[in-house]
Design a protein around this motif. Structure first.
Motif, PDB file in Angstrom:
ATOM      1  N   UNK A  33       0.836  -1.199   0.000  1.00 35.30           N
ATOM      2  CA  UNK A  33       0.000   0.000   0.000  1.00 35.30           C
ATOM      3  C   UNK A  33       0.870   1.249   0.000  1.00 35.30           C
ATOM      4  N   UNK A  34       0.389   2.263  -0.719  1.00 26.44           N
ATOM      5  CA  UNK A  34       1.113   3.537  -0.777  1.00 26.44           C
ATOM      6  C   UNK A  34       0.083   4.669  -0.758  1.00 26.44           C
ATOM      7  N   UNK A  35       0.024   5.397   0.329  1.00 28.60           N
ATOM      8  CA  UNK A  35      -0.883   6.535   0.411  1.00 28.60           C
ATOM      9  C   UNK A  35      -2.258   6.170   0.931  1.00 28.60           C
ATOM     10  N   UNK A  36      -3.133   7.157   0.896  1.00 32.43           N
ATOM     11  CA  UNK A  36      -4.498   7.012   1.398  1.00 32.43           C
ATOM     12  C   UNK A  36      -5.409   6.396   0.341  1.00 32.43           C
ATOM     13  N   UNK A  37      -6.354   5.571   0.802  1.00 30.95           N
ATOM     14  CA  UNK A  37      -7.348   4.989  -0.093  1.00 30.95           C
ATOM     15  C   UNK A  37      -8.307   6.081  -0.565  1.00 30.95           C
ATOM     16  N   UNK A  69      -8.723  -2.919  -4.745  1.00 24.62           N
ATOM     17  CA  UNK A  69     -10.011  -2.829  -4.075  1.00 24.62           C
ATOM     18  C   UNK A  69     -10.195  -4.102  -3.263  1.00 24.62           C
ATOM     19  N   UNK A  70     -10.305  -3.942  -1.959  1.00 28.06           N
ATOM     20  CA  UNK A  70     -10.597  -5.067  -1.079  1.00 28.06           C
ATOM     21  C   UNK A  70     -12.064  -4.965  -0.712  1.00 28.06           C
ATOM     22  N   UNK A  71     -12.854  -5.904  -1.213  1.00 25.87           N
ATOM     23  CA  UNK A  71     -14.281  -5.889  -0.958  1.00 25.87           C
ATOM     24  C   UNK A  71     -14.535  -6.084   0.539  1.00 25.87           C
ATOM     25  N   UNK A  72     -15.577  -5.464   1.085  1.00 25.66           N
ATOM     26  CA  UNK A  72     -15.860  -5.607   2.516  1.00 25.66           C
ATOM     27  C   UNK A  72     -16.208  -7.044   2.907  1.00 25.66           C
ATOM     28  N   UNK A 120     -10.536   2.192  -2.852  1.00 28.89           N
ATOM     29  CA  UNK A 120      -9.461   1.886  -3.779  1.00 28.89           C
ATOM     30  C   UNK A 120      -8.133   2.342  -3.162  1.00 28.89           C
ATOM     31  N   UNK A 121      -7.281   1.374  -2.852  1.00 29.24           N
ATOM     32  CA  UNK A 121      -6.000   1.636  -2.194  1.00 29.24           C
ATOM     33  C   UNK A 121      -4.893   1.714  -3.237  1.00 29.24           C
ATOM     34  N   UNK A 122      -4.196   2.867  -3.346  1.00 29.85           N
ATOM     35  CA  UNK A 122      -3.052   2.928  -4.259  1.00 29.85           C
ATOM     36  C   UNK A 122      -1.981   1.936  -3.804  1.00 29.85           C
ATOM     37  N   UNK A 123      -1.368   1.264  -4.782  1.00 31.26           N
ATOM     38  CA  UNK A 123      -0.351   0.247  -4.498  1.00 31.26           C
ATOM     39  C   UNK A 123       0.908   0.558  -5.299  1.00 31.26           C
ATOM     40  N   UNK A 124       2.037   0.032  -4.835  1.00 30.26           N
ATOM     41  CA  UNK A 124       3.283   0.124  -5.586  1.00 30.26           C
ATOM     42  C   UNK A 124       4.019  -1.199  -5.457  1.00 30.26           C
ATOM     43  N   UNK A 125       4.942  -1.440  -6.391  1.00 25.29           N
ATOM     44  CA  UNK A 125       5.742  -2.677  -6.351  1.00 25.29           C
ATOM     45  C   UNK A 125       6.520  -2.738  -5.048  1.00 25.29           C
ATOM     46  N   UNK A 126       6.507  -3.916  -4.440  1.00 28.62           N
ATOM     47  CA  UNK A 126       7.278  -4.118  -3.208  1.00 28.62           C
ATOM     48  C   UNK A 126       8.760  -4.130  -3.524  1.00 28.62           C
TER      49      UNK A 126
END
Length: 128
Positions: A33-37, A69-72, A120-126
């Motif tokens: 995860x990177x930043x705010x959803x 997106x992680x569904x509830x 929607x959570x911004x993501x980046x390569x680990x």
């Protein structure tokens, strides 16, 4: 013909059919995860999707930005079918929208379970 040991017969049939319990493959997540959803993403910027399992979808955007997106709640068969549809009257896909799993049923796709989206959570390569 009488069966003296039904449990042995059942076990023999299971082994003969090659049925074995599924073993989950733990593959490391390539993203962090990177930043705010955010609540919404622009539909015209969605390049592709990657359904990870019954509860997580990665949206690959123009410019290679990724939103997870992680569904509830889990969405039955989403991880197996790996395809879904959505309808919205807006130019954005938002956390209040619903997706519908698409089943491969003979000559065409059929609607399956409908499930709500999460943020929607911004993501980046680990880092390696």
């Amino acid at each position: 013909m009488s069966v003296r040991h039904p449990a042995r017969l059942a076990l023999g049939l299971i082994l003969a059919c090659g049925i074995a319990p599924a073993i989950a493959k733990d593959t490391p997540d390539p993203y962090v995860a990177k930043g705010e959803a955010v609540d919404c993403i622009p539909i015209q910027s969605i390049r592709s999707t990657n359904v990870r399992d019954d509860q997580r979808i990665d949206f690959v955007m123009n410019g290679r930005k990724i939103y997870r997106n992680t569904l509830p709640n889990t969405c039955p068969s989403l991880g197996f079918e790996k395809r879904f549809s959505y309808r919205t009257s807006l130019s954005q896909l938002c956390s209040v929208d619903i997706i519908t799993v698409l089943w491969n049923a003979g000559p065409g796709l059929q609607p399956g379970a409908s499930c709500g989206l999460g943020k929607f959570q911004p993501m980046e390569k680990a880092a390696k």
